[in-house]
Design a protein around this motif. Sequence first.
Motif, PDB file in Angstrom:
ATOM      1  N   VAL A 153       0.852  -1.191   0.000  1.00 18.60           N
ATOM      2  CA  VAL A 153       0.000   0.000   0.000  1.00 18.60           C
ATOM      3  C   VAL A 153       0.886   1.239   0.000  1.00 18.60           C
ATOM      4  CG1 VAL A 153      -1.893   1.199   1.130  1.00 18.60           C
ATOM      5  CG2 VAL A 153      -1.698  -1.288   1.347  1.00 18.60           C
ATOM      6  N   GLU A 154       0.820   2.001  -1.076  1.00 17.58           N
ATOM      7  CA  GLU A 154       1.578   3.245  -1.189  1.00 17.58           C
ATOM      8  C   GLU A 154       0.744   4.374  -0.605  1.00 17.58           C
ATOM      9  OE1 GLU A 154       3.576   6.098  -1.230  1.00 17.58           O
ATOM     10  OE2 GLU A 154       4.735   4.552  -2.291  1.00 17.58           O
ATOM     11  N   LEU A 155       1.257   4.995   0.481  1.00 21.02           N
ATOM     12  CA  LEU A 155       0.480   6.008   1.191  1.00 21.02           C
ATOM     13  C   LEU A 155       0.918   7.435   0.888  1.00 21.02           C
ATOM     14  CD1 LEU A 155       0.163   4.321   4.713  1.00 21.02           C
ATOM     15  CD2 LEU A 155      -1.582   4.456   2.919  1.00 21.02           C
ATOM     16  N   ALA A 156       1.911   7.626   0.055  1.00 19.56           N
ATOM     17  CA  ALA A 156       2.421   8.976  -0.209  1.00 19.56           C
ATOM     18  C   ALA A 156       1.333   9.905  -0.742  1.00 19.56           C
ATOM     19  CB  ALA A 156       3.587   8.917  -1.186  1.00 19.56           C
ATOM     20  N   SER A 157       0.406   9.371  -1.519  1.00 19.45           N
ATOM     21  CA  SER A 157      -0.639  10.206  -2.121  1.00 19.45           C
ATOM     22  C   SER A 157      -1.906  10.282  -1.275  1.00 19.45           C
ATOM     23  CB  SER A 157      -0.998   9.670  -3.510  1.00 19.45           C
ATOM     24  OG  SER A 157      -1.472   8.337  -3.424  1.00 19.45           O
ATOM     25  N   VAL A 158      -1.908   9.602  -0.119  1.00 21.61           N
ATOM     26  CA  VAL A 158      -3.069   9.635   0.770  1.00 21.61           C
ATOM     27  C   VAL A 158      -2.962  10.866   1.665  1.00 21.61           C
ATOM     28  CG1 VAL A 158      -4.292   8.456   2.634  1.00 21.61           C
ATOM     29  CG2 VAL A 158      -3.319   7.134   0.738  1.00 21.61           C
ATOM     30  N   ASN A 159      -4.006  11.672   1.695  1.00 20.51           N
ATOM     31  CA  ASN A 159      -3.926  12.969   2.376  1.00 20.51           C
ATOM     32  C   ASN A 159      -4.447  12.984   3.806  1.00 20.51           C
ATOM     33  OD1 ASN A 159      -2.880  14.262   0.041  1.00 20.51           O
ATOM     34  ND2 ASN A 159      -4.955  14.365  -0.814  1.00 20.51           N
ATOM     35  N   ARG A 176      -9.244   2.987   2.822  1.00 18.89           N
ATOM     36  CA  ARG A 176      -9.625   2.905   1.408  1.00 18.89           C
ATOM     37  C   ARG A 176      -8.461   2.388   0.567  1.00 18.89           C
ATOM     38  NH1 ARG A 176     -12.176   7.881   2.661  1.00 18.89           N
ATOM     39  NH2 ARG A 176     -10.432   9.073   1.768  1.00 18.89           N
ATOM     40  N   ALA A 177      -7.252   2.901   0.845  1.00 19.42           N
ATOM     41  CA  ALA A 177      -6.072   2.465   0.095  1.00 19.42           C
ATOM     42  C   ALA A 177      -5.764   1.000   0.372  1.00 19.42           C
ATOM     43  CB  ALA A 177      -4.876   3.340   0.461  1.00 19.42           C
ATOM     44  N   LEU A 185       1.094  -7.156   5.173  1.00 13.99           N
ATOM     45  CA  LEU A 185       0.617  -5.848   4.741  1.00 13.99           C
ATOM     46  C   LEU A 185       1.774  -4.863   4.829  1.00 13.99           C
ATOM     47  CD1 LEU A 185      -1.776  -3.978   3.959  1.00 13.99           C
ATOM     48  CD2 LEU A 185      -2.121  -3.611   6.425  1.00 13.99           C
ATOM     49  N   VAL A 186       2.164  -4.302   3.688  1.00 19.64           N
ATOM     50  CA  VAL A 186       3.255  -3.331   3.647  1.00 19.64           C
ATOM     51  C   VAL A 186       2.656  -1.937   3.488  1.00 19.64           C
ATOM     52  CG1 VAL A 186       5.394  -2.622   2.496  1.00 19.64           C
ATOM     53  CG2 VAL A 186       4.757  -5.051   2.548  1.00 19.64           C
ATOM     54  N   LEU A 187       2.871  -1.098   4.482  1.00 21.52           N
ATOM     55  CA  LEU A 187       2.404   0.294   4.443  1.00 21.52           C
ATOM     56  C   LEU A 187       3.613   1.174   4.188  1.00 21.52           C
ATOM     57  CD1 LEU A 187      -0.045   0.299   7.513  1.00 21.52           C
ATOM     58  CD2 LEU A 187      -0.593  -0.083   5.098  1.00 21.52           C
ATOM     59  N   ASP A 188       3.687   1.743   3.002  1.00 20.48           N
ATOM     60  CA  ASP A 188       4.867   2.491   2.580  1.00 20.48           C
ATOM     61  C   ASP A 188       4.649   3.996   2.679  1.00 20.48           C
ATOM     62  OD1 ASP A 188       7.490   2.659   1.429  1.00 20.48           O
ATOM     63  OD2 ASP A 188       6.568   3.193  -0.478  1.00 20.48           O
ATOM     64  N   HIS A 239       3.740  11.075   7.038  1.00 16.41           N
ATOM     65  CA  HIS A 239       2.818  12.212   7.096  1.00 16.41           C
ATOM     66  C   HIS A 239       1.484  11.841   7.730  1.00 16.41           C
ATOM     67  CE1 HIS A 239       1.731   9.974   3.563  1.00 16.41           C
ATOM     68  NE2 HIS A 239       0.686  10.732   3.307  1.00 16.41           N
ATOM     69  N   LEU A 240       1.310  10.547   8.010  1.00 16.84           N
ATOM     70  CA  LEU A 240       0.085  10.068   8.656  1.00 16.84           C
ATOM     71  C   LEU A 240       0.450   9.138   9.808  1.00 16.84           C
ATOM     72  CD1 LEU A 240      -1.924   9.183   5.411  1.00 16.84           C
ATOM     73  CD2 LEU A 240      -2.359  11.133   6.916  1.00 16.84           C
ATOM     74  N   LEU A 241       1.439   9.540  10.585  1.00 19.45           N
ATOM     75  CA  LEU A 241       2.016   8.657  11.588  1.00 19.45           C
ATOM     76  C   LEU A 241       0.989   8.201  12.624  1.00 19.45           C
ATOM     77  CD1 LEU A 241       4.911   7.605  11.853  1.00 19.45           C
ATOM     78  CD2 LEU A 241       5.290   9.323  13.623  1.00 19.45           C
TER      79      LEU A 241
END
Length: 249
Positions: free
Chosen positions: A61-67, A74-75, A104-107, A111-113
Amino acid sequence: PLPSLRTELIGRVADLERVADALAEHRLVSIVGPGGAGKTTLALAAANSVLVSFPSGVVFVELASVNDGGGIPRAVAEAAGVEGAAASEVSSLTRHIARRPILLVLDNCEHLLDECAEFIDELLDAGSEATVLTTSREPHGVDGEIVLPLGSLQAAAPELFVVRARVAAPGLAVAVDDARVTHLCTRLDGLPLAIELAAAQLAHLGLDDLVSRLDASLELSKKGRSRAGGRHLTLDRTIAWSYDLLDES
């Protein structure tokens, strides 16, 4: 599907073993380090290396674009292919995932620690089958978290530079023991991303020119932004310098 590594993992054999060993023993492992240290690359390599240990597979799961925090479930649901009732609320999603032998890999969690910590906490409490691997600049502070700091490449930095330089400029004669290469890698704090950005410029610059321009750029940045952190400043300035070399088009 799990993204594949497009390039060889250089100088991280011991780190890769550390991550794989930790995943075999613990349910939450966090790779922590400065920007540009190669956390995502290491996480992908580790996930690929332990794939057989997770019958339900690996979800990246790439979280860089999650605000915001609401975007995390959702991601995760989208990456895991979860639909319907199980994806409609966080508790249903975490129960669904936690009961499967999945990694589950959360990358890029930095910014959402806190929001990631809450999601991970709920996931780990919902069942005992899932394992979580995260990458972040800071730990999450969740009970049971195993933190694996990732530093610079140090001695392996020149090898990475030479490998990438030969891709950018196939005809270039450059070696790991070249004093210019050693100097350049030292100035870049051994950060993989900074080294790769610098090596890419050899498609347009000679090695001597590259070193002198980068030295000048880093010296200027030190005078202008003394409050910034060292390695983050190095990476920031290297990216800015690389961008400044582009022509208008």
